[in-house]
Design a protein around this motif. Structure first.
Motif, mmCIF file in Angstrom:
data_model
loop_
_atom_site.group_PDB
_atom_site.id
_atom_site.type_symbol
_atom_site.label_atom_id
_atom_site.label_comp_id
_atom_site.label_asym_id
_atom_site.label_seq_id
_atom_site.Cartn_x
_atom_site.Cartn_y
_atom_site.Cartn_z
ATOM 1 N N ALA A 121 0.796 -1.423 0.005
ATOM 2 C CA ALA A 121 0.001 -0.150 0.116
ATOM 3 C C ALA A 121 0.941 1.309 0.026
ATOM 4 O O ALA A 121 0.874 2.011 1.056
ATOM 5 N N TYR A 122 1.655 1.428 -0.849
ATOM 6 C CA TYR A 122 2.536 2.619 -1.111
ATOM 7 C C TYR A 122 1.999 3.736 -1.279
ATOM 8 O O TYR A 122 2.374 4.827 -0.876
ATOM 9 N N ASP A 123 0.895 3.880 -1.855
ATOM 10 C CA ASP A 123 0.092 4.987 -2.208
ATOM 11 C C ASP A 123 -0.388 5.602 -0.772
ATOM 12 O O ASP A 123 -0.595 6.827 -0.391
ATOM 13 N N GLU A 124 -0.989 4.777 -0.113
ATOM 14 C CA GLU A 124 -1.571 4.813 1.440
ATOM 15 C C GLU A 124 -0.485 5.649 2.248
ATOM 16 O O GLU A 124 -0.636 6.313 3.029
ATOM 17 N N ILE A 125 0.922 4.908 2.064
ATOM 18 C CA ILE A 125 2.008 5.420 2.991
ATOM 19 C C ILE A 125 2.373 6.637 2.491
ATOM 20 O O ILE A 125 2.560 7.635 3.435
ATOM 21 N N ARG A 126 2.359 6.975 1.066
ATOM 22 C CA ARG A 126 2.662 8.329 0.607
ATOM 23 C C ARG A 126 1.522 9.405 1.177
ATOM 24 O O ARG A 126 1.861 10.574 1.755
ATOM 25 N N ARG A 127 0.389 8.783 1.298
ATOM 26 C CA ARG A 127 -0.934 9.816 1.657
ATOM 27 C C ARG A 127 -0.678 10.269 3.015
ATOM 28 O O ARG A 127 -0.475 11.326 3.570
#
Length: 210
Positions: free
Chosen positions: A193-199
């Motif tokens: 979940a890298y997009d979630e980590i970025r967010r």
């Protein structure tokens, strides 16, 4: 001898993502996500067998200043610095770990939970400590109580802190930075979940900016 100042390495970063990374395959994408979210520093904990390789790969990313956390022995400190750690964080105060970090020329932030432990750290010439585990110890009220009789001490509270609490901690003048694992948990990494980590990182950076 006080050794290198943690503030000089953290470079004004107010947020310290604390990372427990089960697989080295996630190191590169994780570094990308954290940097894209605006993180400037991160702490890789020595809680997994591949921690050194993760640290080395994330340090090679170039966009983050990497430190090693959960360092319990001088030998771990040596391995961490060899892998690219530019600072060392420990859950408690250990004279031998502090001495090794000074020998290696890297800042060390030992953990304290009581006034007695803080006095030992100060006697050793340190002025920056990690309050750990911050929330189970009483959170901001405990930090205020410890900061009052020890002016000049800087704290990096870590443990149980989430996005909703980060700004309140950073509002205290004795807090140098806040450590937290909510931005990139092992569960996030397990499902990619890298997009979630970025967010979550971007949100935390926004909350930590005055």
């Amino acid at each position: 001898m006080t050794g290198p100042d943690p503030a000089s390495v953290l470079g004004g970063a107010r947020l310290l993502p604390v990372l427990t990374v089960p697989s080295t395959a996630t190191a590169g994408p994780l570094a990308d996500a954290l940097a894209a979210g605006g993180a400037r520093c991160a702490e890789v904990t020595f809680r997994t067998p591949g921690a050194e390789r993760v640290l080395k790969e994330m340090a090679a990313h170039g966009g983050l200043t990497l430190g090693a956390g959960t360092v319990l022995t001088p030998e771990q400190a040596e391995r961490a610095v060899a892998a690219g750690a530019r600072f060392v964080v420990s859950p408690g105060f250990d004279e031998e770990v502090v001495a090794k970090c000074r020998e290696l020329g890297v800042p060390v932030v030992p953990g304290i939970a009581t006034a007695t432990e803080l006095m030992r750290a100060l006697r050793a010439g340190l002025d920056t400590v990690k309050l750990f585990p911050a929330e189970p110890l009483g959170g901001l009220s405990t930090l205020r109580a410890l900061a009052a009789p020890f002016p000049g001490t800087r704290f990096v509270p870590t443990g149980g802190i989430d996005a909703d609490r980060v700004a309140a901690y950073l509002a205290h003048p004795a807090v140098l930075a806040v450590g937290g694992s909510w931005m990139a948990t092992p569960a996030h990494l397990a499902r990619g979940a890298y997009d979630e980590i970025r967010r979550l990182t971007a949100d935390a950076v926004d909350r930590s900016t005055p």
